[in-house]
Design an enzyme around this catalytic site. Structure first.
Site, PDB file in Angstrom:
ATOM      1  N   ARG A  18       0.890  -1.219  -0.435  1.00  0.00           N
ATOM      2  CA  ARG A  18       0.273   0.162   0.107  1.00  0.00           C
ATOM      3  C   ARG A  18       0.517   1.369  -0.096  1.00  0.00           C
ATOM      4  O   ARG A  18       0.554   2.412  -0.793  1.00  0.00           O
ATOM      5  CB  ARG A  18      -0.694   0.003   1.145  1.00  0.00           C
ATOM      6  CG  ARG A  18      -2.255  -1.079   1.011  1.00  0.00           C
ATOM      7  CD  ARG A  18      -3.090  -1.171   2.447  1.00  0.00           C
ATOM      8  NE  ARG A  18      -1.638  -1.628   3.317  1.00  0.00           N
ATOM      9  CZ  ARG A  18      -2.030  -1.454   4.859  1.00  0.00           C
ATOM     10  NH1 ARG A  18      -3.530  -0.850   4.867  1.00  0.00           N
ATOM     11  NH2 ARG A  18      -1.505  -2.110   5.499  1.00  0.00           N
ATOM     12  N   ASN A  36      -6.371  -3.165   1.931  1.00  0.00           N
ATOM     13  CA  ASN A  36      -6.323  -4.399   1.523  1.00  0.00           C
ATOM     14  C   ASN A  36      -7.548  -4.637   2.054  1.00  0.00           C
ATOM     15  O   ASN A  36      -7.813  -4.687   2.961  1.00  0.00           O
ATOM     16  CB  ASN A  36      -5.252  -5.348   3.122  1.00  0.00           C
ATOM     17  CG  ASN A  36      -3.705  -4.559   3.209  1.00  0.00           C
ATOM     18  OD1 ASN A  36      -3.146  -4.862   1.907  1.00  0.00           O
ATOM     19  ND2 ASN A  36      -3.161  -5.457   4.549  1.00  0.00           N
TER      20      ASN A  36
END
Length: 91
Positions: A18, A36
């Site tokens: 990320r 996620n």
């Protein structure tokens, strides 16, 4: 301006996916979000011009150094006019 939804599977959590994706998106002028998922995948919504999204998508097939990308699934979506690219924290 185009919007795409991307689901990436493989070893993509716990490898800074990320954070690195946000850096790449910011450099390319791609806006959207990444988070996620409970199933171990990463979900991205990305907006930008055709060229930026194409290069961004190529990067998503590799990901950060420690990631192992097995599959990248792309579907078109509706423009949401994101102002930037943000990392959504897991709940």
């Amino acid at each position: 301006m185009k919007h795409i939804n991307i689901r990436i599977t493989g070893r993509v959590q716990g490898v800074s996916f990320r954070a690195v994706t946000k850096m790449i998106a910011d450099q390319m002028g791609v806006r959207g979000m990444i988070r996620n998922e409970k199933d171990g995948s990463v979900y991205i919504e990305a907006e930008g011009d055709d060229v930026s999204l194409e290069v961004f998508l190529e990067w998503c097939h590799d990901g950060p150094d420690r990631a192992i990308v097995e599959n990248v699934e792309v579907t078109p979506g509706e423009i949401k006019n994101y102002g930037n690219f943000e990392v959504i924290k897991s709940k």
